[in-house]
Design an enzyme around this catalytic site. Structure first.
Site, PDB file in Angstrom:
ATOM      1  N   HIS A 180      32.077 106.876  75.228  1.00  0.00           N
ATOM      2  CA  HIS A 180      33.415 106.272  75.269  1.00  0.00           C
ATOM      3  C   HIS A 180      33.266 104.763  75.302  1.00  0.00           C
ATOM      4  O   HIS A 180      32.352 104.231  75.928  1.00  0.00           O
ATOM      5  CB  HIS A 180      34.183 106.739  76.520  1.00  0.00           C
ATOM      6  CG  HIS A 180      35.657 106.528  76.411  1.00  0.00           C
ATOM      7  ND1 HIS A 180      36.240 105.322  76.688  1.00  0.00           N
ATOM      8  CD2 HIS A 180      36.649 107.352  76.021  1.00  0.00           C
ATOM      9  CE1 HIS A 180      37.554 105.422  76.499  1.00  0.00           C
ATOM     10  NE2 HIS A 180      37.825 106.637  76.083  1.00  0.00           N
ATOM     11  N   GLU A 204      37.729 114.661  75.135  1.00  0.00           N
ATOM     12  CA  GLU A 204      37.834 115.606  74.013  1.00  0.00           C
ATOM     13  C   GLU A 204      37.009 116.873  74.213  1.00  0.00           C
ATOM     14  O   GLU A 204      37.337 117.912  73.683  1.00  0.00           O
ATOM     15  CB  GLU A 204      37.407 114.928  72.705  1.00  0.00           C
ATOM     16  CG  GLU A 204      38.024 113.580  72.434  1.00  0.00           C
ATOM     17  CD  GLU A 204      39.551 113.608  72.307  1.00  0.00           C
ATOM     18  OE1 GLU A 204      40.092 112.639  71.795  1.00  0.00           O
ATOM     19  OE2 GLU A 204      40.190 114.600  72.725  1.00  0.00           O
TER      20      GLU A 204
END
Ligand code: SDX
Length: 362
Positions: free
Chosen positions: A252, A307
Site C-alpha cells: 500500500h 483488497e
C-alpha cells in the site's frame, strides 16, 4: 524514460473527511474510527456523516434513505445507454459510461442531493448491467429493503440474510473513503476545474478500474483459485515473485503496517466462513505471502491491504467476481462525491508542475 514520482508523501490538500494513518494502521472518518462505524452503523448513516459532517438523527436518516430509494429506479436514458453497450464492454466501463450521462440537477456547485441521487442509482446500474450481460432477466429494485440489502436482492433475486447484509455493509463502510487515493484525487482534479459532479465521478471511476487500485479484489480471487490448495501456496507465490510480479492484495502506498480495514474484514470473514476450507486456504496463503514478501522485498513494509479480505467478503456474500470493483465503487462514490463537495467549496484549481527533460532547440 521520464520518471513519475507518483506524488508519494506529497500533501495536495487538507480534508475533514478521512484520516489515513499509515504508520499506526488507523482510519478515521470525520472524527470516528472507521472499524467501529463498520460494526455499529448502517451504510446510509455513514454516508450522511461523510456528506454533512454529522451522523443523522432519525428524521434525517429517513429522509436520506427515502432519497436513496427513490433513485433506485433508473431514468430510461440510462437504461438505453446500458442496453446499447455490447456485452463485451466490462462492468467498470459500463458503469463509468452510465454515470457520465447522469445530468446533475444543479451543474455547479454540486449538491448533496445530486450526490445522493447518483449513489442511489449505482447499485441498480450494476445489477441491471450484470443481469443483461449474463443473459438473466434484470430484477427490479425493491423499495422496502435497505440500500445494501436491495443491492444483494437485485443481484441474487432473493432477499439476503441479515448476516450477509451486515457483512457487505461493513465492507462498504470500510471502503467508503480513504484520503487522496488515486480515484479520489482524479475526481478532485476534475472538480477543481468547476466541471460537474457526474464528470468528476466519471474521472474517479476511470482511475478506480486499474488493478493497482480498485481492480485488485477480483485478481486476488483469481490468485486464490489458481493456488487451489495449501501445499501449492508457497511454490505458486514464490514463482510469481521470481517473475517480478506483484501479489494482489498486498502492499500500500500509505499503510506501512497492516491495513486496519483488512483486519476488520478478516474478523468478519472468520465469523461467516470459519468451517469453510476456502477460508483456511486464504488465511494460509496470506501467511505465506507475507513471509515471501519479506524475503523478496526486505524493508518494503508490504502488508495485507483491504483488497485481500475484501475478496473473501464479496465471495462469501455471493457477489459475482466480475463486479467486485463496481461494488467497491458503490461505496466509494460517497467518498468521491464528499471530496468533490469539499473541493468545490475551496475552488482552487489543482495544477502541479512538471520538469521538462526533453530536448531543447539548438
Ligand atoms: C487500494 O491509495 C489507496 O488508499 C488505495 C486503497 C483505497 O482505499 O483507495 O487503499 C485501495 O488500491 C489498495 C491497493 C490494491 N492494489 C493491490 O493490491 C495491487 C498490489 N499492490 C501493489 O501494486 C502496490 O503495493 C501498490 C500499487 C498498492 C502501492 O505501490 P507503491 O506505493 O507505488 O509502491 P511501489 O510500487 O513503489 O513498490 C515498492 C516496492 C517495489 O519493489 P522495488 O522496485 O523497490 O524492488 O515494493 C514492491 C515493488 O515491486 N511491491 C510489491 C507489491 N507492492 C509493492 N511486490 C510484490 N507484490 C506487491 N503487492
Amino acid at each position: 524514460m521520464p520518471s513519475v514520482n507518483g506524488l508519494a508523501d506529497i500533501v495536495a490538500a487538507e480534508t475533514e473527511l478521512s484520516m489515513v494513518d499509515g504508520q499506526r494502521g488507523r482510519l478515521v472518518y470525520r472524527g470516528y474510527e472507521a472499524p467501529a462505524l463498520a460494526k455499529t452503523r448502517r451504510f446510509s448513516e455513514v454516508a450522511h456523516l461523510l456528506w454533512t459532517g454529522r451522523l443523522p438523527d432519525p428524521s434525517e436518516l429517513r429522509e436520506l434513505e427515502t432519497q436513496l430509494t427513490e433513485a433506485r429506479t433508473l431514468p430510461p436514458e440510462i437504461v438505453a445507454i446500458l442496453d446499447a453497450l455490447p456485452p463485451e464492454v466490462d462492468m467498470m466501463s459500463a458503469l463509468r459510461t452510465a454515470v457520465s450521462a447522469i445530468r446533475p440537477r444543479q451543474i455547479w456547485p454540486p449538491t448533496i442531493e445530486d450526490a445522493t441521487r447518483i449513489a442511489g442509482m449505482m447499485p441498480t446500474i450494476v445489477a441491471y448491467r450484470h443481469a443483461k450481460v449474463t443473459g438473466q432477466t434484470p430484477v427490479p429494485p425493491r423499495l422496502d429493503l435497505s440500500h445494501v440489502a436491495n443491492y444483494l436482492y437485485m443481484l441474487n433475486g432473493r432477499a439476503p440474510s441479515e448476516a450477509h447484509t451486515r457483512a457487505l455493509e461493513a465492507y462498504l463502510i470500510l471502503t467508503i473513503d480513504h484520503g487522496l487515493n488515486a480515484s479520489t484525487f482524479a475526481g478532485r482534479v476534475a472538480a477543481s476545474t468547476q466541471s460537474d459532479l457526474s464528470a468528476a465521478l466519471t474521472a474517479a471511476l476511470a482511475a478506480m478500474k486499474g488493478p493497482l487500485h480498485g481492480g485488485a479484489p477480483s485478481l486476488v480471487m483469481d490468485m486464490l483459485d489458481e493456488i487451489g490448495s495449501r501445499e501449492n501456496a508457497a511454490p505458486f507465490l514464490r514463482a510469481k515473485l521470481e517473475r517480478g510480479e506483484r501479489l494482489m492484495g498486498f502492499g500500500h502506498r500509505v499503510y506501512k503496517t497492516r491495513d486496519p480495514r483488512a483486519e476488520a474484514l478478516r474478523d468478519i470473514v472468520i465469523e461467516l466462513t470459519q468451517a469453510d476450507p476456502w477460508f483456511d486456504l486464504a488465511a494460509h496463503t496470506e501467511t505465506i505471502a507475507l513471509r515471501l514478501l519479506e524475503e523478496y522485498k526486505p524493508g518494503r513494509e508490504l502488508y495485507t491491504n483491504v483488497e485481500y479480505w475484501a475478496a473473501a467478503i464479496l465471495r462469501t456474500v455471493e457477489i459475482p467476481k466480475p463486479i467486485y470493483t463496481a461494488t467497491f465503487s458503490i461505496s466509494r462514490v460517497v467518498g468521491w462525491s464528499a471530496h468533490v463537495l469539499e473541493q468545490a467549496a475551496n475552488n482552487r484549481l489543482i495544477r502541479p508542475q512538471s520538469t521538462y527533460v526533453g530536448p531543447l532547440p539548438a
